[in-house]
Structures are given as C-alpha cells and as structure tokens.
Design an enzyme around this catalytic site. Structure first.
Site, PDB file in Angstrom:
ATOM      1  N   SER A  70       0.851  -1.192  -0.090  1.00 28.48           N
ATOM      2  CA  SER A  70       0.013  -0.102  -0.038  1.00 28.48           C
ATOM      3  C   SER A  70       0.782   1.207   0.161  1.00 28.48           C
ATOM      4  CB  SER A  70      -1.006   0.190   1.227  1.00 28.48           C
ATOM      5  OG  SER A  70      -1.946  -0.880   0.870  1.00 28.48           O
ATOM      6  N   LYS A  73       0.319   3.251  -3.053  1.00 31.23           N
ATOM      7  CA  LYS A  73      -0.686   4.208  -3.243  1.00 31.23           C
ATOM      8  C   LYS A  73      -0.280   5.763  -3.231  1.00 31.23           C
ATOM      9  CE  LYS A  73      -3.637   0.774  -1.249  1.00 31.23           C
ATOM     10  NZ  LYS A  73      -4.398   0.285  -0.004  1.00 31.23           N
ATOM     11  N   TYR A 197      -3.733  -2.584 -10.107  1.00 31.62           N
ATOM     12  CA  TYR A 197      -3.329  -2.217  -8.841  1.00 31.62           C
ATOM     13  C   TYR A 197      -2.634  -3.409  -8.065  1.00 31.62           C
ATOM     14  CZ  TYR A 197      -4.799  -2.101  -3.803  1.00 31.62           C
ATOM     15  OH  TYR A 197      -4.987  -2.077  -2.599  1.00 31.62           O
ATOM     16  N   TYR A 249      -4.142   3.042   7.662  1.00 30.90           N
ATOM     17  CA  TYR A 249      -5.643   2.390   7.873  1.00 30.90           C
ATOM     18  C   TYR A 249      -6.154   3.092   9.075  1.00 30.90           C
ATOM     19  CZ  TYR A 249      -2.664  -0.269   4.866  1.00 30.90           C
ATOM     20  OH  TYR A 249      -1.901  -0.877   3.944  1.00 30.90           O
ATOM     21  N   VAL A 267       1.223  -3.779   3.856  1.00 26.47           N
ATOM     22  CA  VAL A 267       1.279  -4.862   4.565  1.00 26.47           C
ATOM     23  C   VAL A 267       2.565  -5.946   4.418  1.00 26.47           C
ATOM     24  CG1 VAL A 267      -1.142  -5.076   4.793  1.00 26.47           C
ATOM     25  CG2 VAL A 267      -0.362  -6.084   3.056  1.00 26.47           C
TER      26      VAL A 267
END
Length: 313
Positions: A70, A73, A197, A249, A267
């Site tokens: 992530s 992102k 993605y 998160y 992660v």
C-alpha cells in the site's frame, strides 16, 4: 529549505535501533491473506533515512527488497493527480475511514465513493484514473516507472510471484471494484484495473530505495525530486496531510499521536514517515499488528523521531 542534520548522530541512532529491534520478541505476524507474503522470514528489520541534502543513512536489512504494497498508493496518487488534478476528488474522498482498508460497508453506504485514496477501494479508483491516461501493461507500469526515476534505480521491479499471489487471492478487491463499477465510479474493465492495482502493490524495493523515492515529500514541493514527481508545494502539503490522517488505515490517528509525522504503511511490513525539511524515513519488518501495520517499523520510527525531535507539531 533543508535543515542541517548531524549525520553521525543519525547513524548512531539507526545502529542502536537496529541492534535492539534484532532482539525484540514481539514482532507481530506476517500477512497471511497473500500467500507469498506469508513466506517472508519474520526475523528481518531494516531502516533508512534519506536526508534532503545528502546520501541515505541506514542500518540493519536496509538493502533487502520487500513488497511495498500500500505504500505504492502514494506514488499512484502522485501519478493520478498529475493527470487530472483536483478533479480526482470528485471520485475519491479525503476523509479517514475508521474501517479496515478492504472494507465494503462504508463504500456501500456512500454509494461507491471511497473515503480516501489510501484504502483499497480508493486506490482502485486511482488505478482506474491512471489507466484512462496511461498503459499499466507488463514492464511499463507508470507507478513502477515513477519509483525508478525517484530512486534513480532502473532495476526496481515487480515481484512476479507476489503479483501472481495477489491475482489469485484478490476476489475481495475485485468485489470492491465491481461494486464501484455498478455505482458508476469505475470506468475501465475490472480485470485490467485490479491487475494494474495488484502490479503496483507488488513492486519490490529496499529501505534505501524507498527512502530516496519518497524524499520529495519532505522538500516542500521544491528541488529536483519534486520536479521528477511533478508536484507543487501545495500538492506536496496535501499528500502529506492525507498520509497523516489516512496513511496507516484505521490506526492513522494512533500513529499520528505516537509519531507526529505523516506516515504510510503497507502490509509488506514497510512504513514511510516524512520529516518536513529533513528527509524521508523508511523502516521495514514483515510482522504486522492487528491493523495491518508493521510492529517494529512503527516502533523504530517512533523512537527515531522522538530521539531526534522530528515532528510536525
């Protein structure tokens, strides 16, 4: 303007942290829902600082590649904003979610508009935006290319085994994409969008490379790294603000309280923290807590930031 730093002091702090992290018994658990990540040895730890005015400073397993997941992102957001600017926010929000990163509950309640670009549905929309303007084909992924340019490391690549594992186990992400498609917030083909993605999440980088690649966020939107990323001072501030409020998160508030710096986790066990006018910090250890953030990476960055007095507050 970059702040003056004491390289020897930072090196000593990193060496001390790496030494102590090696002896930690509470290391969390590796991500199990992506089978390939579950095979990563738990006993690894690396840390690096990329100052604005010098080469990276590092300790531990800082040259071991890991799946950035992530953290990608952040780079994807930079690419998407470069294409569509502020119109992106018509399709993705800017609020913390308070829910797990792959939750569908809030998405259903809010009719297919994700709360922010750092949870999975938000990142899938960002991938859709990118694919409207660029190809995400093998070897040409725009997020991968941006990482290579920012880190000045053309050998950075996608871990194809992790990618295959993501595709095989990615039904929940495909479900999120199909729901947003039904609500009119995905324009492309779900298979292509989700695989783009998955490919960006499967990029493998070292702590040193990732610190250099995210250093532009500490520069205030000025200098050569910011020019490569194509960010303005205003855009840089806003990306940092999103990292502070949404980057870890549903633990983002707790991380902001503990560390006091904009952070983004993945992660794969990596955590990036931005010390404005100083540089970027990256720590990596594959063991995660219940929120999906690396136990030792957060602990290490917290100790380093407090010890050196780096905070936005």
């Amino acid at each position: 303007m970059p702040k003056q730093i004491d390289i020897a002091k930072i090196q000593s702090a990193l060496d001390d942290i790496a030494s102590r992290m090696a002896g930690e018994s509470d290391r969390g658990e590796v991500a199990s829902y992506i089978p390939e990540l579950s095979r990563v040895p738990l006993n690894q730890f690396g840390i690096a600082v990329a100052p604005l005015n010098g080469p990276p400073i590092f300790a531990g397993d800082a040259d071991v590649p890991f799946s950035i997941q992530s953290i990608s992102k952040v780079f994807a957001l930079v690419v998407a904003l470069g294409h569509v600017g502020a119109t992106l926010w018509r399709r993705v929000g800017r609020e913390p979610s308070g829910d797990p990163f792959n939750s569908i509950v809030q998405l259903e309640f809010e009719r297919g508009k994700p709360r922010n670009p750092f949870i999975n549905p938000g990142a899938i929309v960002v991938s859709d935006v990118i694919l409207e303007h660029e190809s995400g084909e093998f070897g040409r992924h725009p997020v991968l290319e941006l990482c290579r340019r920012l880190a000045d490391a053309p050998d950075i690549s996608v871990d194809e085994e992790v990618f295959a594992s993501e595709v095989k186990t990615g039904d929940r992400n495909r479900a999120l994409a199909y729901f947003m498609l039904a609500e009119g917030n995905i324009k492309g083909e779900v298979k292509k969008v989700t695989e783009s993605y998955f490919r960006q999440c499967s990029i493998a980088m070292t702590c040193r490379q990732l610190a250099e690649a995210t250093r532009f966020l500490a520069s205030g939107g000025e200098g050569p790294d910011a020019e490569i990323a194509g960010v303005t001072p205003e855009r840089t501030r806003r990306i940092n603000a999103l990292m502070m409020t949404c980057g870890c998160y549903d633990a983002s508030g707790e991380v902001a309280f503990r560390i006091g710096l904009p952070c983004k986790s993945g992660v794969g066990g990596g955590v990036v923290a931005i010390a404005p006018s100083v540089g970027s910090i990256v720590a990596w250890s594959p063991g995660l807590d219940e929120k999906g953030n690396s136990v030792l990476a957060l602990k290490a960055i917290e100790e380093l930031a407090h010890g050196l007095g780096w905070s936005v507050f």
